[in-house]
Design a protein around this motif. Structure first.
Motif, PDB file in Angstrom:
ATOM      1  N   THR A  96       0.831  -1.201   0.000  1.00  0.00           N
ATOM      2  CA  THR A  96       0.000   0.000   0.000  1.00  0.00           C
ATOM      3  C   THR A  96       0.867   1.253   0.000  1.00  0.00           C
ATOM      4  O   THR A  96       0.564   2.225  -0.695  1.00  0.00           O
ATOM      5  CB  THR A  96      -0.935  -0.003   1.224  1.00  0.00           C
ATOM      6  OG1 THR A  96      -1.742  -1.164   1.183  1.00  0.00           O
ATOM      7  CG2 THR A  96      -1.824   1.230   1.245  1.00  0.00           C
ATOM      8  N   GLY A  97       1.941   1.242   0.781  1.00  0.00           N
ATOM      9  CA  GLY A  97       2.852   2.391   0.802  1.00  0.00           C
ATOM     10  C   GLY A  97       3.487   2.637  -0.552  1.00  0.00           C
ATOM     11  O   GLY A  97       3.646   3.773  -0.983  1.00  0.00           O
ATOM     12  N   LEU A  98       3.836   1.557  -1.244  1.00  0.00           N
ATOM     13  CA  LEU A  98       4.415   1.708  -2.586  1.00  0.00           C
ATOM     14  C   LEU A  98       3.367   2.172  -3.593  1.00  0.00           C
ATOM     15  O   LEU A  98       3.642   3.005  -4.454  1.00  0.00           O
ATOM     16  CB  LEU A  98       5.017   0.380  -3.038  1.00  0.00           C
ATOM     17  CG  LEU A  98       6.272  -0.068  -2.300  1.00  0.00           C
ATOM     18  CD1 LEU A  98       6.650  -1.478  -2.706  1.00  0.00           C
ATOM     19  CD2 LEU A  98       7.414   0.890  -2.564  1.00  0.00           C
ATOM     20  N   LYS A  99       2.153   1.631  -3.473  1.00  0.00           N
ATOM     21  CA  LYS A  99       1.085   2.020  -4.398  1.00  0.00           C
ATOM     22  C   LYS A  99       0.643   3.452  -4.186  1.00  0.00           C
ATOM     23  O   LYS A  99       0.112   4.077  -5.094  1.00  0.00           O
ATOM     24  CB  LYS A  99      -0.111   1.079  -4.243  1.00  0.00           C
ATOM     25  CG  LYS A  99       0.153  -0.308  -4.766  1.00  0.00           C
ATOM     26  CD  LYS A  99      -1.048  -1.209  -4.516  1.00  0.00           C
ATOM     27  CE  LYS A  99      -0.740  -2.633  -4.912  1.00  0.00           C
ATOM     28  NZ  LYS A  99      -1.839  -3.540  -4.547  1.00  0.00           N
ATOM     29  N   LEU A 100       0.825   3.990  -3.001  1.00  0.00           N
ATOM     30  CA  LEU A 100       0.463   5.377  -2.721  1.00  0.00           C
ATOM     31  C   LEU A 100       1.402   6.336  -3.435  1.00  0.00           C
ATOM     32  O   LEU A 100       0.964   7.392  -3.910  1.00  0.00           O
ATOM     33  CB  LEU A 100       0.523   5.617  -1.205  1.00  0.00           C
ATOM     34  CG  LEU A 100       0.372   7.044  -0.711  1.00  0.00           C
ATOM     35  CD1 LEU A 100      -1.072   7.505  -0.901  1.00  0.00           C
ATOM     36  CD2 LEU A 100       0.778   7.153   0.744  1.00  0.00           C
ATOM     37  N   PHE A 101       2.676   5.983  -3.532  1.00  0.00           N
ATOM     38  CA  PHE A 101       3.672   6.911  -4.050  1.00  0.00           C
ATOM     39  C   PHE A 101       3.439   7.287  -5.505  1.00  0.00           C
ATOM     40  O   PHE A 101       3.422   8.470  -5.852  1.00  0.00           O
ATOM     41  CB  PHE A 101       5.079   6.327  -3.885  1.00  0.00           C
ATOM     42  CG  PHE A 101       6.152   7.236  -4.394  1.00  0.00           C
ATOM     43  CD1 PHE A 101       6.545   8.324  -3.646  1.00  0.00           C
ATOM     44  CD2 PHE A 101       6.747   7.025  -5.625  1.00  0.00           C
ATOM     45  CE1 PHE A 101       7.531   9.184  -4.103  1.00  0.00           C
ATOM     46  CE2 PHE A 101       7.732   7.868  -6.098  1.00  0.00           C
ATOM     47  CZ  PHE A 101       8.120   8.950  -5.331  1.00  0.00           C
TER      48      PHE A 101
ATOM     49  N   LEU B 178       7.980  15.563   0.854  1.00  0.00           N
ATOM     50  CA  LEU B 178       7.140  15.064   1.944  1.00  0.00           C
ATOM     51  C   LEU B 178       6.514  13.718   1.591  1.00  0.00           C
ATOM     52  O   LEU B 178       6.485  12.796   2.419  1.00  0.00           O
ATOM     53  CB  LEU B 178       6.050  16.085   2.257  1.00  0.00           C
ATOM     54  CG  LEU B 178       5.123  15.765   3.413  1.00  0.00           C
ATOM     55  CD1 LEU B 178       5.909  15.747   4.722  1.00  0.00           C
ATOM     56  CD2 LEU B 178       4.012  16.794   3.488  1.00  0.00           C
ATOM     57  N   LEU B 179       6.052  13.577   0.362  1.00  0.00           N
ATOM     58  CA  LEU B 179       5.470  12.316  -0.099  1.00  0.00           C
ATOM     59  C   LEU B 179       6.514  11.200  -0.066  1.00  0.00           C
ATOM     60  O   LEU B 179       6.225  10.085   0.380  1.00  0.00           O
ATOM     61  CB  LEU B 179       4.912  12.478  -1.508  1.00  0.00           C
ATOM     62  CG  LEU B 179       4.370  11.224  -2.174  1.00  0.00           C
ATOM     63  CD1 LEU B 179       3.101  10.760  -1.464  1.00  0.00           C
ATOM     64  CD2 LEU B 179       4.085  11.491  -3.645  1.00  0.00           C
ATOM     65  N   THR B 180       7.721  11.496  -0.504  1.00  0.00           N
ATOM     66  CA  THR B 180       8.784  10.497  -0.504  1.00  0.00           C
ATOM     67  C   THR B 180       9.130  10.053   0.913  1.00  0.00           C
ATOM     68  O   THR B 180       9.261   8.852   1.184  1.00  0.00           O
ATOM     69  CB  THR B 180      10.037  11.050  -1.205  1.00  0.00           C
ATOM     70  OG1 THR B 180       9.682  11.451  -2.534  1.00  0.00           O
ATOM     71  CG2 THR B 180      11.149  10.029  -1.257  1.00  0.00           C
ATOM     72  N   VAL B 181       9.250  11.000   1.813  1.00  0.00           N
ATOM     73  CA  VAL B 181       9.567  10.668   3.207  1.00  0.00           C
ATOM     74  C   VAL B 181       8.446   9.835   3.817  1.00  0.00           C
ATOM     75  O   VAL B 181       8.708   8.814   4.481  1.00  0.00           O
ATOM     76  CB  VAL B 181       9.816  11.957   4.027  1.00  0.00           C
ATOM     77  CG1 VAL B 181       9.850  11.677   5.509  1.00  0.00           C
ATOM     78  CG2 VAL B 181      11.099  12.632   3.574  1.00  0.00           C
ATOM     79  N   GLU B 182       7.201  10.216   3.602  1.00  0.00           N
ATOM     80  CA  GLU B 182       6.069   9.482   4.170  1.00  0.00           C
ATOM     81  C   GLU B 182       5.985   8.060   3.627  1.00  0.00           C
ATOM     82  O   GLU B 182       5.794   7.108   4.383  1.00  0.00           O
ATOM     83  CB  GLU B 182       4.759  10.235   3.890  1.00  0.00           C
ATOM     84  CG  GLU B 182       3.524   9.523   4.364  1.00  0.00           C
ATOM     85  CD  GLU B 182       3.452   9.363   5.868  1.00  0.00           C
ATOM     86  OE1 GLU B 182       2.744   8.444   6.319  1.00  0.00           O
ATOM     87  OE2 GLU B 182       4.091  10.138   6.602  1.00  0.00           O
TER      88      GLU B 182
ATOM     89  N   ILE C   5       6.382   4.523   5.659  1.00  0.00           N
ATOM     90  CA  ILE C   5       5.365   3.464   5.636  1.00  0.00           C
ATOM     91  C   ILE C   5       5.997   2.134   5.255  1.00  0.00           C
ATOM     92  O   ILE C   5       5.788   1.111   5.911  1.00  0.00           O
ATOM     93  CB  ILE C   5       4.214   3.824   4.668  1.00  0.00           C
ATOM     94  CG1 ILE C   5       3.385   4.975   5.225  1.00  0.00           C
ATOM     95  CG2 ILE C   5       3.321   2.618   4.404  1.00  0.00           C
ATOM     96  CD1 ILE C   5       2.379   5.539   4.227  1.00  0.00           C
ATOM     97  N   VAL C   6       6.786   2.142   4.197  1.00  0.00           N
ATOM     98  CA  VAL C   6       7.392   0.902   3.709  1.00  0.00           C
ATOM     99  C   VAL C   6       8.388   0.348   4.724  1.00  0.00           C
ATOM    100  O   VAL C   6       8.344  -0.843   5.071  1.00  0.00           O
ATOM    101  CB  VAL C   6       8.060   1.127   2.336  1.00  0.00           C
ATOM    102  CG1 VAL C   6       8.926  -0.053   1.941  1.00  0.00           C
ATOM    103  CG2 VAL C   6       7.001   1.390   1.273  1.00  0.00           C
ATOM    104  N   LEU C   7       9.286   1.171   5.242  1.00  0.00           N
ATOM    105  CA  LEU C   7      10.306   0.685   6.177  1.00  0.00           C
ATOM    106  C   LEU C   7       9.700   0.221   7.497  1.00  0.00           C
ATOM    107  O   LEU C   7      10.133  -0.787   8.067  1.00  0.00           O
ATOM    108  CB  LEU C   7      11.366   1.757   6.420  1.00  0.00           C
ATOM    109  CG  LEU C   7      12.270   2.046   5.229  1.00  0.00           C
ATOM    110  CD1 LEU C   7      13.213   3.200   5.554  1.00  0.00           C
ATOM    111  CD2 LEU C   7      13.047   0.815   4.828  1.00  0.00           C
ATOM    112  N   ASP C   8       8.685   0.930   7.982  1.00  0.00           N
ATOM    113  CA  ASP C   8       8.060   0.522   9.229  1.00  0.00           C
ATOM    114  C   ASP C   8       7.332  -0.811   9.066  1.00  0.00           C
ATOM    115  O   ASP C   8       7.397  -1.675   9.948  1.00  0.00           O
ATOM    116  CB  ASP C   8       7.091   1.595   9.721  1.00  0.00           C
ATOM    117  CG  ASP C   8       6.572   1.295  11.108  1.00  0.00           C
ATOM    118  OD1 ASP C   8       7.391   0.961  11.989  1.00  0.00           O
ATOM    119  OD2 ASP C   8       5.347   1.384  11.316  1.00  0.00           O
TER     120      ASP C   8
END
Length: 116
Positions: free
Chosen positions: A24-29, A65-69, A73-76
């Motif tokens: 989901t974190g990857l699909k959001l980017f 900001l989008l990249t950091v978020e 998400i992905v790393l956590d």
């Protein structure tokens, strides 16, 4: 008392959920990045050379900001998956159907998980 099967089912469900949350974190980017980029191009095209400087800085800040978020998400979620996978391998170590633990491909990952 909770049975070992229930504990295994819960941990397996959480490991699967963290894997899905990583996706989901990857699909959001990608759609968000495309929207920001498309909006910037559209503003540049419609306003021609009179694009205010604050729009240029705003789009850069939004992308950062989008990249950091998304990285967070992905790393956590990868960190959580790693922990659940380790727990699954511990639960099944005495079983006839053992699960392999998480792979040790990336040494940096140990540094990221050092606080566990």
């Amino acid at each position: 008392m909770i049975s070992d099967e229930k504990i295994f089912d819960f941990v397996a469900m959480r490991a699967n959920q963290t894997s899905n949350d990583t996706d989901t974190g990857l699909k959001l980017f990608f759609p968000m990045y495309s929207a920001i980029l498309g909006g910037s191009i559209w503003l540049t095209d419609k306003l021609e050379d009179s694009v205010p400087a604050k729009y240029k800085y705003l789009s850069d800040a939004l992308v950062i900001l989008l990249t950091v978020e998304c990285c967070y998400i992905v790393l956590d979620n990868l960190r959580a998956w790693w922990g659940y996978r380790k727990q699954l391998s511990e639960l099944t170590k005495d079983s006839s159907h053992q699960l392999a633990g998480p792979t040790r491909v990336v040494r940096l990952w140990k540094l990221l998980c050092a606080w566990e």
